[in-house]
Each structure stands twice: as C-alpha cells, then as structure tokens.
Write an enzyme that holds these catalytic residues in place. Structure first.
Site, mmCIF file in Angstrom:
data_model
loop_
_atom_site.group_PDB
_atom_site.id
_atom_site.type_symbol
_atom_site.label_atom_id
_atom_site.label_comp_id
_atom_site.label_asym_id
_atom_site.label_seq_id
_atom_site.Cartn_x
_atom_site.Cartn_y
_atom_site.Cartn_z
ATOM 1 N N GLU A 199 9.057 -14.607 -10.311
ATOM 2 C CA GLU A 199 8.448 -13.311 -9.983
ATOM 3 C C GLU A 199 7.850 -12.636 -11.211
ATOM 4 O O GLU A 199 6.743 -12.110 -11.153
ATOM 5 C CB GLU A 199 9.509 -12.344 -9.411
ATOM 6 C CG GLU A 199 9.795 -12.505 -7.953
ATOM 7 C CD GLU A 199 10.864 -11.533 -7.474
ATOM 8 O OE1 GLU A 199 10.697 -10.991 -6.382
ATOM 9 O OE2 GLU A 199 11.875 -11.312 -8.178
ATOM 10 N N CYS B 74 0.824 -1.210 0.000
ATOM 11 C CA CYS B 74 0.000 0.000 0.000
ATOM 12 C C CYS B 74 0.861 1.265 0.000
ATOM 13 O O CYS B 74 1.952 1.286 0.562
ATOM 14 C CB CYS B 74 -0.875 0.049 1.247
ATOM 15 S SG CYS B 74 -1.891 -1.403 1.455
ATOM 16 N N LYS C 108 13.846 -14.657 -9.670
ATOM 17 C CA LYS C 108 13.566 -13.647 -10.711
ATOM 18 C C LYS C 108 12.600 -14.205 -11.739
ATOM 19 O O LYS C 108 11.651 -13.549 -12.132
ATOM 20 C CB LYS C 108 14.847 -13.225 -11.450
ATOM 21 C CG LYS C 108 15.806 -12.340 -10.758
ATOM 22 C CD LYS C 108 15.367 -10.912 -10.572
ATOM 23 C CE LYS C 108 14.578 -10.749 -9.316
ATOM 24 N NZ LYS C 108 15.205 -10.664 -8.080
ATOM 25 N N HIS D 222 18.300 -36.443 -4.823
ATOM 26 C CA HIS D 222 17.443 -36.715 -3.667
ATOM 27 C C HIS D 222 16.010 -36.237 -3.881
ATOM 28 O O HIS D 222 15.305 -35.951 -2.915
ATOM 29 C CB HIS D 222 18.035 -36.071 -2.408
ATOM 30 C CG HIS D 222 19.380 -36.614 -2.059
ATOM 31 N ND1 HIS D 222 19.580 -37.910 -1.679
ATOM 32 C CD2 HIS D 222 20.609 -36.041 -2.100
ATOM 33 C CE1 HIS D 222 20.874 -38.112 -1.462
ATOM 34 N NE2 HIS D 222 21.512 -36.988 -1.717
ATOM 35 N N GLU E 220 18.518 -17.082 -6.718
ATOM 36 C CA GLU E 220 18.142 -15.737 -7.151
ATOM 37 C C GLU E 220 17.612 -15.769 -8.596
ATOM 38 O O GLU E 220 16.630 -15.101 -8.924
ATOM 39 C CB GLU E 220 19.345 -14.793 -6.998
ATOM 40 C CG GLU E 220 19.140 -13.374 -7.491
ATOM 41 C CD GLU E 220 17.962 -12.631 -6.854
ATOM 42 O OE1 GLU E 220 17.394 -13.113 -5.874
ATOM 43 O OE2 GLU E 220 17.590 -11.571 -7.394
ATOM 44 N N TRP F 258 -2.936 -2.699 -1.486
ATOM 45 C CA TRP F 258 -2.502 -4.066 -1.790
ATOM 46 C C TRP F 258 -3.272 -4.939 -0.797
ATOM 47 O O TRP F 258 -3.035 -4.872 0.413
ATOM 48 C CB TRP F 258 -0.992 -4.169 -1.589
ATOM 49 C CG TRP F 258 -0.369 -5.462 -1.989
ATOM 50 C CD1 TRP F 258 -0.016 -5.849 -3.259
ATOM 51 C CD2 TRP F 258 0.029 -6.537 -1.126
ATOM 52 N NE1 TRP F 258 0.570 -7.084 -3.230
ATOM 53 C CE2 TRP F 258 0.604 -7.538 -1.938
ATOM 54 C CE3 TRP F 258 -0.043 -6.764 0.253
ATOM 55 C CZ2 TRP F 258 1.102 -8.732 -1.427
ATOM 56 C CZ3 TRP F 258 0.457 -7.949 0.761
ATOM 57 C CH2 TRP F 258 1.013 -8.916 -0.079
ATOM 58 N N ARG G 21 5.251 0.101 -6.000
ATOM 59 C CA ARG G 21 5.238 -0.663 -4.746
ATOM 60 C C ARG G 21 4.341 -1.893 -4.832
ATOM 61 O O ARG G 21 4.462 -2.806 -4.014
ATOM 62 C CB ARG G 21 4.727 0.232 -3.606
ATOM 63 C CG ARG G 21 5.632 1.405 -3.317
ATOM 64 C CD ARG G 21 4.920 2.443 -2.477
ATOM 65 N NE ARG G 21 4.584 1.947 -1.161
ATOM 66 C CZ ARG G 21 5.335 2.136 -0.084
ATOM 67 N NH1 ARG G 21 6.449 2.810 -0.171
ATOM 68 N NH2 ARG G 21 4.962 1.659 1.093
ATOM 69 N N ASN H 100 -1.983 2.313 5.863
ATOM 70 C CA ASN H 100 -1.077 1.212 5.492
ATOM 71 C C ASN H 100 -0.807 0.397 6.745
ATOM 72 O O ASN H 100 -0.663 0.970 7.826
ATOM 73 C CB ASN H 100 0.280 1.749 5.010
ATOM 74 C CG ASN H 100 0.200 2.346 3.632
ATOM 75 O OD1 ASN H 100 -0.845 2.341 3.013
ATOM 76 N ND2 ASN H 100 1.317 2.860 3.157
ATOM 77 N N GLY H 101 -0.671 -0.919 6.584
ATOM 78 C CA GLY H 101 -0.381 -1.757 7.746
ATOM 79 C C GLY H 101 -1.534 -2.708 8.016
ATOM 80 O O GLY H 101 -2.443 -2.858 7.188
ATOM 81 N N LYS I 294 6.815 -4.146 -3.938
ATOM 82 C CA LYS I 294 8.240 -3.802 -3.892
ATOM 83 C C LYS I 294 8.751 -3.873 -2.464
ATOM 84 O O LYS I 294 9.821 -4.381 -2.198
ATOM 85 C CB LYS I 294 8.426 -2.390 -4.457
ATOM 86 C CG LYS I 294 9.865 -1.888 -4.460
ATOM 87 C CD LYS I 294 10.665 -2.602 -5.500
ATOM 88 C CE LYS I 294 12.136 -2.319 -5.430
ATOM 89 N NZ LYS I 294 12.934 -3.407 -6.015
HETATM 90 C C1 G6P Z 1 9.646 -7.943 -1.670
HETATM 91 C C2 G6P Z 1 10.204 -7.598 -3.033
HETATM 92 C C3 G6P Z 1 11.518 -8.331 -3.270
HETATM 93 C C4 G6P Z 1 12.489 -8.040 -2.127
HETATM 94 C C5 G6P Z 1 11.876 -8.373 -0.767
HETATM 95 C C6 G6P Z 1 12.744 -7.889 0.378
HETATM 96 O O1 G6P Z 1 9.227 -9.262 -1.660
HETATM 97 O O2 G6P Z 1 9.279 -7.940 -4.051
HETATM 98 O O3 G6P Z 1 12.097 -7.901 -4.496
HETATM 99 O O4 G6P Z 1 13.651 -8.793 -2.315
HETATM 100 O O5 G6P Z 1 10.613 -7.721 -0.631
HETATM 101 O O6 G6P Z 1 12.807 -6.486 0.342
HETATM 102 P P1 G6P Z 1 13.936 -5.639 1.002
HETATM 103 O O7 G6P Z 1 13.548 -4.209 0.711
HETATM 104 O O8 G6P Z 1 13.908 -5.942 2.465
HETATM 105 O O9 G6P Z 1 15.226 -6.018 0.380
#
Ligand code: G6P
Length: 612
Positions: free
Chosen positions: A491, A2, A488, A507, A484, A75, A27, A99-100, A607
């Site tokens: 996502e 949010c 990606k 395994h 990673e 969100w 965000r 927010n929250g 984000k």
């Molecule tokens: C969200 C984002 C990710 C990010 C994660 C941690 O899930 O979509 O891209 O890696 O938060 O965020 P931070 O700001 O703590 O690195």
C-alpha cells in the site's frame, strides 16, 4: 474516496470549503473543485487536477466569493483525473457535487443528449446536473426537482446541489453514500464526513438512505423517500478538531502506529469488569443472541478482512464455534449458504465501505433469521445503523490511508468477542477467560515495548531500497499477520508484497525466491514454530535475504543471510498476533520513507471505499 463539503453562511464560504477539502484529503482523491454563488447571483467555479494545493494556487489568481457553495475531492471512477471531470459540475443555473456511482448513467445521458444537453466531462455525475436543470422546467422548487431526479438514478449517491436561482439553500440527498449535515452557529453545512466540519461544529445530523434535505442558514428540513418531512436526531460528536493533527509526528500513519497502546486501552475500557469480559459491551441483547448462535460468518475488506482471518482461528480454536471469513466484494455476489443461528459479523474501520454494507444487506435477504454484529470505529456509521449489535473500537480518528490502530483494536474487539461467546457457550472456562483477560490487560504495555524496535527497524528498512518484490510468511494466525504486513508494504511503498502460509511455499512461491527477493517471516514460539523453521531453511538454502521476527523463546539463529529481531517476550495465542503486527507496520512505514512515497496518501488508494 470522493469527499463533499458545502455550506450556507453569512460570510465568505470559500476559506471554509478549502480547509474542509484539506481535511478530506486523507480519504484519497485525484482532483478537486469549488463552486460558490457570487453576490451577482452567478455560479463561480474553480477546479484542478492533483493536490488541493493546485486548486489553492488557482484561487489566488481568481478568488471566489460567496456565502453559499459546495466543493469536492474526486477519486476517479468514470473518466480520468482531469479538470473537466473534476466536480462541481454545472448545468445552466444548477451545480452539483456527487459521491457514488450512477449505474444507469449511459441511458440517462442519451436521453439528455436528445433533449439538447451537451456534456463536457466523461463522468457519470454530470447527468445529475443536467437532469436537475431539465426537471426545473416543470418543478416548482429546487427540492422537488432533486426529489424527481433521484428517483431516476440507479446506483449510489451522496449529493450536494445549489442553484443560482435559489441563492439561499443547499439541497443534500443520499443513497448508499454517506452524507451528514453540520449544524453550526454561523451557518449550516453538508459533508461526507465529520472531519471536514470539526472546525465549525460538533453537532451533526446523519442522513438516512433516500433522505433529501433542504438546508438554509437558519433552517433544515429533511424529507424521506415518500417526500414526508421527518425529524432526524442531532448527534454531538466527541471527536476534537485537535485529534486530527499530526502533533510531533512526521506522518499520520506514524502517529497512529504510536497511538496504539492508548487506542487499545480505550477499546478495553469498561469492557472488562473485575477481570471478566462484559458480554453486554456488544449490546443489550448480546447475551441472548450469543447463547443461541451456532455459526459465525465474518465479512470485511482490506485490513479489516485480515483482522477477520485472525479471529477465525480464534473462534474455532478457542471458543469452538465454526467460523467463515470472506471478502465482502465476493460474498455479496455469491449465493452463499447462510445457516440459521449464524452471527453475521462485519468488520470495518469506517463503517462506510460499500461492499461490506451491501454484503450485510444481501445476507439479511438470504436468511432473515440471522443476527448481525458490526465492529466499527465510527459511531453513527451506515453499517452500525443497519446492524443488530454494534461494538465500537475506540481507536480515535484514523487519517493515514493504511490502517494501523484500527487493525489492532479490531483484534482486541474480536478477542473480547471470542471470550464472550466462549463463556456463554461454555467452551471457555474461568481459568481460560482469566488468561485471556490478563493478556489483554498487558497489551498496551507489550505494544509499547514492541514500538521500541522502531530505530532497529528503520535501519533494516534501508535494505529494501532497490527491491521490487517481497514475500511474507507465517503459519496459523501469523499467516493473517503476514497478509497484513504484506498489504501494508504494498500500500505505502509500492513494493510488490505477497503473503503465504509458510507451509504452502513449496507449492509455488518458492520458485520466485532468489537473492533479490527479501522474505519476511513472523515466528513466535508457538506449536507451529518447528514447522516454520523447516520452511525457513527451505528459503535459506535458496539464497534469499531473510528477516525474521521472533520472541525470546523462538531461538532462531541470526546469520548473514538471515536477520533475526526479537520483538517481545513469549506471548499467548491472543496477544501474539497483535504484538507481531507492530514491527511489520514499522517496517512498511520506514520502507515507504526510504522509497520517498506519500505515506499518508498513497497513490490510487482511498481511506474509505464508498463505491463498488
Ligand atoms: C480501504 C482502505 C483500507 C481498509 C479498507 C476497508 O481499502 O484503504 O485501509 O482496510 O478500505 O475499510 P473499512 O473502513 O471497511 O475497514
């Protein structure tokens, strides 16, 4: 997650609220809304599910006009994305954006129902509007009503409140969710992040937890949890409005991938002097703290967790210090053993991830003697303000939801840290430090070289068009890079992607392998390459289509079933994971384009996850 924007000015606020909402889009959100106090002293609201463009269309039909207003991107947490659940919420003369998460909302809702309030949404947030309206019956001012209500809220909040009975002020409050005040020439503003306000001001006040602010066009008053008026400093932000443009790129993610050489250069700047790593780059007290520590605990989420995992290998291998790494949402609810002389490291792009912040708070309660270090890309973040030491990565604003340059600059930060701690604990000698430093200095150029594989990877991405599942393999630090790469891909292209340490293949995951499941392997010429090659043979003999990223000495043969891409020349232990990240980022980017997904704003993701 949010987003909030609001303001009190001497001109129509609606255009600013709308452009602010657009700047908050990155965000992640699923509905949005605006409320203003009109010239007739009425609350006028528009809300819409989906993209801000939908809200904009509604505003063409029924425009809003007023000099004070608040707006929100939602969100969904409690209640599905819908117009009714979108903020701002209204209760008589009161309107709020939140927010929250309010954890005790069910109790509060039941109490409000008995007092005659009717609920029009399924959200936890609506109770705040009704509670403030009810409090107004006994409170003299809007500020004191908000002060009274927030005391009853359990959970987290970043809050913007207006009342048509007080058409000259916004009340802002925060606990656990970020909220800032923008100090402008034409008015004063609130927002959940600086991005939304850069067109109006570069002067910000960062509210602390439990602060409540009363914001008028010419006056800002801030009160702490005991209702005492307090001063909070005005911070001048050096983020420029232009930095949040896509420039010549099609997507922010693409721009951010290509910005990595510069982001790494900026992160290294003034952190190395005369070919020696500056330990003081981690804070005045860093040398003393680093000399005393015996253990490292890293806590992070998402991409930042993957960076922590690479660093674990480095800390134990290079600076010979025991290191654990754990996702923050697990750590905060366990009863972990936190030994004395532990350096507790939080890694976070935003510095606002709720789980990471809470994990640090719980660690401090578990063992008061520990020292904390936050590695973060946002100055003045909540996390940096509660950490003993802070190291800022200078990646610049990252708008694409999927982290790219934050990850590689976090790794640069961790490499500098590994070197600093190793030097101070005498586990790294002058020659080893020199090797690491020379590698780091070459990094921007090496990343540039790796980016040249862009068009080759673009062609390769076509083979993922009809795929629904994929496997990523690596060993050692390359396992973390495989994680990673898989993160990606899932996502932004929504293809199921799993990463495994290649030795673990037998395994379980080997049962999944067939011609429909591409296997991506990261294969630099390191001490584990021979082992990895045997694992690749196991995959090959089961008919999978493989994509292997190697360096010039890996010497893996390209076959019909196995496409081998030489990413780079031979690399060291520190530089290799950073360089091998690049082709995986490019792969996921191009696969997302092939799949036609919303690269910068993938569905359901945010984000910065500022709620649990
Ligand atoms: C969200 C984002 C990710 C990010 C994660 C941690 O899930 O979509 O891209 O890696 O938060 O965020 P931070 O700001 O703590 O690195």
């Amino acid at each position: 997650m949010c987003g909030i924007i609001g303001g009190v000015t001497n001109q129509n606020i609606t255009p600013l609220l709308l452009s602010g909402l657009k700047n908050l889009e990155y965000r992640g959100y699923d509905s949005s809304g605006i409320v203003v106090i009109s010239d007739k002293r009425l609350l006028e609201r528009q809300r819409s599910v989906g993209r801000i463009a939908n809200l904009e269309k509604k505003l063409i039909i029924k425009n809003l006009h007023g000099e004070i207003g608040i707006a929100h991107t939602r969100w969904a947490t409690h209640g599905k994305p819908s117009d009714e659940n979108a903020h701002p919420h209204i209760s008589n003369s009161i309107s709020i954006v939140h927010n929250g998460i309010i954890e005790n909302y069910v109790n509060l809702k039941n109490q409000l129902i008995t007092k005659g309030y009717e609920f029009t949404s399924d959200t936890d947030s609506e109770i705040i509007a009704h509670s403030i309206d009810f409090a107004m019956k006994t409170c003299k001012s809007l500020t004191s009503a908000v002060q009274k209500v927030v005391k009853t809220l359990e959970g987290s909040y970043g809050l913007g409140v207006i009342s048509s009975n007080f058409p000259n002020k916004i009340i802002a409050a925060r606990k656990g969710s970020p909220l800032i005040i923008g100090v402008g020439k034409k008015g004063n503003y609130i927002s959940s992040d600086q991005m939304a306000l850069l067109s109006e001001t570069n002067k910000f006040i960062f509210l602390e937890d439990h602060d409540i602010a009363e914001i008028k066009i010419d006056q800002i008053k801030i009160f702490d949890m005991n209702s005492n008026q307090v001063e909070r400093p005005i911070v001048i932000s050096n983020i420029k409005a232009g930095e949040v443009d896509k420039g010549k790129y099609s997507h922010f993610m693409q721009k951010e991938i290509f910005e990595q050489p510069q982001a790494i250069r900026d992160t290294l700047e003034s952190r190395i002097t005369n070919d020696k790593v500056n330990c003081s780059a981690f804070g005045h007290n860093a040398e003393k703290i680093f000399k005393s520590i015996k253990h490292i605990q890293i806590v992070a989420c998402g991409t930042s967790f993957n960076a922590g995992l690479v660093a674990k290998y480095w800390f134990e291998d290079i600076s010979k210090i025991p290191c654990n790494v754990e996702v923050a949402s697990e750590y905060r609810y366990r009863r972990p053993i936190l030994l004395d002389k532990t350096l507790f490291i939080t890694l976070s792009q935003s510095g606002e991830t709720a789980d990471t912040i809470e994990a640090l708070k719980s660690a401090k309660k578990l063992n008061r003697s520990i020292n904390s270090l936050c590695i973060c890309n946002a100055a003045e973040s909540s996390l940096s303000r509660i950490s003993d030491l802070v190291f800022l990565t200078h990646a610049g604003p990252e708008i694409g939801v999927a982290s790219t340059k934050s990850f590689t600059t976090q790794l640069v930060a961790m490499a500098l840290l590994v070197c600093s701690i190793g030097k101070l604990k005498n586990t790294i000698d002058v020659d080893s430090e020199n090797l690491i430093v020379q590698g780091l200095k070459k990094l921007p150029g090496l990343v540039n070289d790796a980016l040249l594989s862009d068009s080759a990877i673009k062609s390769l991405a076509k083979s993922f068009k009809d795929k629904t599942s994929s496997l990523f393999l690596g060993r050692g630090t390359m396992y973390a890079i495989a994680l990673e790469g898989a993160l990606k891909l899932k996502e932004i292209s929504y293809i199921h992607a799993e990463a495994y340490p290649a030795g673990e293949l037998k395994h379980g995951p080997i049962a999944l392998i067939d011609e429909d499941m591409p296997v991506v392997a990261v294969a630099p010429n390191d001490e584990l390459l021979v082992k990895l090659k045997s694992n690749l043979n196991e995959v090959k003999s089961r008919g999978s289509q493989m994509i292997v990223f190697e360096d010039e000495k890996s010497n893996i043969k390209s076959l019909d079933s196995m496409k081998v891409f030489q990413v780079t020349s031979n690399l060291g232990r520190i530089t290799a994971p950073i360089i091998f990240t690049i082709p995986l980022q490019l792969l996921s980017y191009h696969v997302a384009l092939v799949k036609g997904t919303d690269v910068d704003k993938p569905r359901n993701l945010a984000k910065s996850v500022t709620v649990e």
